[in-house]
Design an enzyme around this catalytic site. Structure first.
Site, PDB file in Angstrom:
ATOM      1  N   ARG A 258       0.714  -1.159   0.153  1.00 14.97           N
ATOM      2  CA  ARG A 258      -0.012  -0.038   0.059  1.00 14.97           C
ATOM      3  C   ARG A 258       1.031   1.410  -0.055  1.00 14.97           C
ATOM      4  O   ARG A 258       1.964   1.391   0.842  1.00 14.97           O
ATOM      5  CB  ARG A 258      -0.826   0.031   1.332  1.00 14.97           C
ATOM      6  CG  ARG A 258      -2.103  -1.099   1.297  1.00 14.97           C
ATOM      7  CD  ARG A 258      -2.788  -1.148   2.381  1.00 14.97           C
ATOM      8  NE  ARG A 258      -3.752  -2.385   2.263  1.00 14.97           N
ATOM      9  CZ  ARG A 258      -4.698  -2.409   2.837  1.00 14.97           C
ATOM     10  NH1 ARG A 258      -5.456  -1.471   3.420  1.00 14.97           N
ATOM     11  NH2 ARG A 258      -5.616  -3.594   2.892  1.00 14.97           N
ATOM     12  N   GLU A 347      -7.349  -0.110  14.836  1.00 16.46           N
ATOM     13  CA  GLU A 347      -7.860  -1.111  14.142  1.00 16.46           C
ATOM     14  C   GLU A 347      -6.768  -2.376  13.572  1.00 16.46           C
ATOM     15  O   GLU A 347      -5.725  -2.081  13.312  1.00 16.46           O
ATOM     16  CB  GLU A 347      -8.258  -0.670  12.781  1.00 16.46           C
ATOM     17  CG  GLU A 347      -8.813  -1.583  11.648  1.00 16.46           C
ATOM     18  CD  GLU A 347      -9.069  -1.219  10.504  1.00 16.46           C
ATOM     19  OE1 GLU A 347      -9.359   0.114  10.144  1.00 16.46           O
ATOM     20  OE2 GLU A 347      -8.516  -2.005   9.694  1.00 16.46           O
TER      21      GLU A 347
END
Ligand SMILES: Nc1ncnc2c1ncn2[C@@H]1O[C@H](COS(=O)(=O)NC(=O)[C@@H](N)CO)[C@@H](O)[C@H]1O
Length: 423
Positions: A258, A347
């Site tokens: 990413r 998260e």
């Protein structure tokens, strides 16, 4: 993308979803375009019927009448040659807008424009009270020789990492532990490429909206996928499966890439947010049945909660808001795990149900026992992603001497009860 028939019959419901998800899609323009396409299609069909009738008549006509009919046929051909490209252009414009239509969010999703409207629904375990001053994960790695961020930056640039000694082995042990949990749950283990084709990224939904998150290779010949979900979601693209072959339940371990464009300044230190990481992914392709999708959603979520419980980590369950879940989601629940050094949850898992939104983009279809063809439903979830989870494991399970305890469930995979300093 949504079914154009559904949009025609439920414009207000779609408008409401656009509103709830904070999108800028011009639904009226889409509906106008759809009308234009329908009208032009009917016109072309009428002309084609006339051409066919004229050709039949010409074949039976007396010689002296035939020339006029052949001329008429040429005139009709010229009309079609002009109208057919117009139809293709309009259909392409309509498809681009359809790509941007949102799945209607489930009625239990908190309505709001961003993650500040996400709702904590459950908390599991309690953050540890340390009887000594705990270290953060970077300090623990430095103290024990378990990594080398400087040399990683030298060889790979920003947001990179090197794991050494026990920590390197621990990452592999955790990935295999998560994979075994998925296999025990009946999912088919796969290793899939990270190099993926552009159409797989469109089918997933990563394109066109978030192209900037994806690294292109060879000028876009292929791309580096940010998650195995992209590949798994395209495995059966264009196929028509038999209903008896469903559900397809896959788990895949793959390197994920990413660019983290737009994350400048966030989590720049350590293992939390890096350009290349490893993830065991859960993916389900099931029949177009909401109850079945909901059952798989709960199953996938409970597998991940089971993994966090086995890792003896405090976490909480987050119901994601309409504005934060993104275009294709019907429902999204995240798991956030406690980070002592930040004194907050972060998260680590993200569970999503997308109904047939991805299936329409990927052409994922199946034939039921009556022979009727349907688009399937898809779901995905994180089983475990490293190195981010190492932040939580190192910090929550550290001892005063800087060693780190290994959760009992992972000890058979790691071979020891503690991570110890590298030589
Ligand atoms: N840049 C990153 N660095 C480290 N870990 C990351 C990064 N981006 C995502 N992750 C991890 O990967 C998990 C899943 O990423 S996600 O984008 O939320 N969701 C997906 O990729 C879905 N396919 C479900 O796994 C995140 O919860 C996080 O634990």
């Amino acid at each position: 993308m949504l079914d154009i028939k559904f949009i025609r019959e439920n414009p207000e419901a779609v408008r409401q979803a656009i509103e709830k998800k904070g999108l800028t899609l011009e639904l009226d323009k889409l509906l106008e375009l759809d009308q234009e396409v329908q009208t032009l299609k009917r016109t072309i069909e009428k002309i084609q019927a006339e051409r066919n009738a004229n050709a039949k008549a010409a074949a039976r006509a007396k010689p002296e009448e035939r020339a006029a009919m052949i001329e008429r046929g040429k005139e009709i051909g010229r009309q079609l040659a002009e109208l057919e490209p117009q139809l293709r252009t309009l259909e392409a414009q309509l498809k681009q807008l359809l790509y941007l239509t949102p799945t209607l969010p489930w009625e239990g999703a908190p309505v709001g424009p961003d993650d500040s409207f996400n709702v904590e629904t459950r908390v599991h375990g309690n953050p540890r009270t340390f009887l000594f001053e705990p270290l953060d994960h970077v300090a623990l790695m430095e103290k024990n020789g378990w990594g080398d961020f400087e040399r990683a930056a030298k060889v790979s640039g920003s947001r990179s990492y090197i794991l050494k000694g026990d920590l390197m082995v621990y990452e592999q042990a955790l990935l295999r532990f998560a994979l075994d949990r998925m296999i025990q749950a009946g999912f088919t283990p796969m290793s899939v490429p990270s190099l993926t084709k552009e159409e797989a990224l469109y089918a997933h939904g990563q394109f066109p909206a978030a192209r900037d998150q994806v690294y292109a290779v060879d000028g876009g010949e292929v791309y580096l996928a940010g998650t195995a979900e992209v590949l798994l979601n395209y495995l059966h693209a264009g196929e028509i499966l038999a209903e008896t072959e469903l559900p397809k339940t896959y788990c895949a371990l793959s390197p994920c890439f990413r660019s983290e464009a737009g994350s400048a300044g966030r989590d720049v230190r350590g293992l939390m947010r890096v350009h290349q990481f490893n993830k065991v992914e859960q993916y389900v392709l099931c029949k177009a049945d909401l109850d079945e999708s909901n059952r798989w959603f709960e199953t996938m979520l409970s597998i991940s909660e089971g993994i966090l419980q086995a890792l003896e980590l405090p976490y909480r369950v987050i119901e994601v808001s309409t504005g934060d879940m993104g275009l294709g989601k019907y429902r999204q629940v995240d798991l956030e795990t406690w980070v002592p050094s930040e004194n907050r949850y972060r998260e680590t898992h993200s569970c999503s149900a997308l109904l047939d939104w991805q299936a329409r983009r990927a052409g994922l279809r199946y034939r039921d026992e009556r022979g009727k063809i349907h688009y399937a439903y898809t779901l995905n979830n994180t089983a475990l992603a490293t190195p981010r989870i190492l932040v939580m494991l190192l910090e929550n399970h550290q001892n005063e001497d800087g060693t780190v305890n290994v959760p009992r469930a992972v000890q058979p995979y790691f071979g020891k009860e503690k991570l110890e300093p590298s030589a």
